[in-house]
Design an enzyme around this catalytic site. Sequence first.
Site, PDB file in Angstrom:
ATOM      1  CG  HIS B 158      -1.935   0.963   1.376  1.00  0.00           C
ATOM      2  ND1 HIS B 158      -1.698   2.289   1.657  1.00  0.00           N
ATOM      3  CD2 HIS B 158      -3.278   0.844   1.237  1.00  0.00           C
ATOM      4  CE1 HIS B 158      -2.850   2.940   1.695  1.00  0.00           C
ATOM      5  NE2 HIS B 158      -3.826   2.087   1.438  1.00  0.00           N
ATOM      6  CG  ASP B 235       0.705  -2.636   6.122  1.00  0.00           C
ATOM      7  OD1 ASP B 235      -0.221  -2.767   6.953  1.00  0.00           O
ATOM      8  OD2 ASP B 235       0.554  -2.051   5.028  1.00  0.00           O
ATOM      9  CD  GLN B 238      -6.624  -4.875   4.089  1.00  0.00           C
ATOM     10  OE1 GLN B 238      -7.609  -5.569   4.351  1.00  0.00           O
ATOM     11  NE2 GLN B 238      -6.729  -3.616   3.715  1.00  0.00           N
ATOM     12  CE  LYS B 261      -7.048  -0.481   6.308  1.00  0.00           C
ATOM     13  NZ  LYS B 261      -7.820  -0.013   5.161  1.00  0.00           N
ATOM     14  CB  CYS B 399      -3.684   3.212  -1.689  1.00  0.00           C
ATOM     15  SG  CYS B 399      -4.842   4.526  -1.358  1.00  0.00           S
TER      16      CYS B 399
END
Lengths: 140, 441
Positions: B158, B235, B238, B261, B399
Amino acid sequence: MDQEELNKLYDDSILQENRQPYHYGKMPDADLTLEAYNPICGDQFKLFLYTDEDSIKTAYFHGYGCAVSKASTSVLTRELEGCTIEEAKAKCRDFLNWLSEGEGAKVNAPNSWESFAAVRDFPGRLSCAQLAWETIAKEL
Amino acid sequence: MLHRYPPQHGSQCTNLISIGKRLNFTQQLKNDNSEIQSIVDARSQFPNLNRQDHRDNRIIYLDNAATTHKPQLVIDSLVNHFSNQNANIHRGIHTLAIEATSHYEESRRKVQQFINAREESEVIFTSGTTAGVNLVAQTFAQQQIRPGDEILISILEHHSNLLPWQQLAAQKGAKLKVIPITACGELDMPSLERMLTSRVKILALTHISNSLGTINPIRDIIKMARSQGTYVLIDAAQSVGSYPIDVQDLDCDFLVFSGHKMYGPTGIGVLYGKAELLQAMPPWQFGGEMIRSVQIEKTVFAAPPHKFEAGTPPIAQAIALGAAIDFIGQVGLEHIQAQNQALLAYGTELLAEIPGLQLVGKARHKSAIISFMLEDIHPHDLATILNQAGVAVRAGHHCTQPLMESLGLPGTVRASMAFYNTYEDIDQLKQGLLLAKKIFT
């Protein structure tokens, strides 16, 4: 599901302009090249103008975008031909006014614009119809 | 010019999973102390799932990779904070401040347990994933990176896990290197192994691709990085809330994620960092809350986590993130995961039945994200038609512009599921896509 609104947005004229756009092609030798780019959605068209003194003789465009932006750029390309630079800019300002304000805009809208009136019911898609016209109005 | 997605190489990619036996949405969950006894119960906790659009369609929400809906527990937590507590935290002597501080720090403990951090002080509250990456890039990496060093990311990242490193590399005269992917959207492991040398100071890698759904084998990759002395930031935007995360087992140096999220509110996120690294790092922002003592000439900063939480933090959101973790506990992460996988399998098979539909991203291990193109219909036209059919999806580059460019695509349509979605939601997605085909044919 309300298909009526969709059928207005994707009417025969917009779909036809999308499928067989007017003067669609790259013209590297054009006198003027402008780029219409929407960074939010990634739509990107190049406008190629051949000018004769102060007027636009021929116009072409090339690039990638949704059906609405491609159809709208196609209609614009056709209507730029024969205009002086100032007329072209004024025409684009008229289109943008008409698109945002509707009948209240006091603009003589040609029939070729009518299909784009449906975009007013899809606020997220207004920028698609505006893209190339804004580029001419601001950058030409 | 629109290019086709690269051809798939059968054995490396997902074979379509048979839909098989449908999950039983009313099956008993193993929760003794909860009102949530089934997925149906859990689903009923999300008021926004009943939202209708102006045409009275129920809005089918398949944009969960962008943000999930919020359960009543989280909404109540926010309302309760402002109705009954609402005080600034730390150093307060009065009842409201003491209560607010206690709830805020309790939430930190919940996060610590949820991701199995060794210490509470390893959990820094941030405004979200982006802030977490920037914090590490501008403090830790700012000190570590020297001219000529390498920073390794993947093409799946991202923009929020790309731009902070791109900018830092330019500033420091370091090299930003990018791990490519295979035709099915998995990390190209031979390339990764070749690129992950001792020259790489930092590897910043996504756990799950927000565009393609690819789940990266981060545990193995972190082990490889360790052997090269490379620091690793994951990261996990998600994955936290959908998949179990154990930072000690992973052995990553940093891990970042967002509350919104994982059924929590916007404006709150977490940076996990190993205690010894956080202690040695300089603060990122300066102001209230982050000091031990201040004189005009010099300041002694507080220890982590407070050193990195300058100013009044998003208190209500941090507390509500704790409520989101409670909610996930009530449903059970294993049920959430199973539900996601069942929806993914069903959706993948159903969408593949549509002639002209091209799945983008067919990794063997995927989260419930389905990216696709339908013939040469532009993603925004598809999203408009789907919206008219009551289905909320995202269209565009998500993104991840460099990823889209590498795939030769201007963007995709992305349907992303959460455990509360149903097979009927996906059926409706298919109906919308069939309508789009009709309109454009």
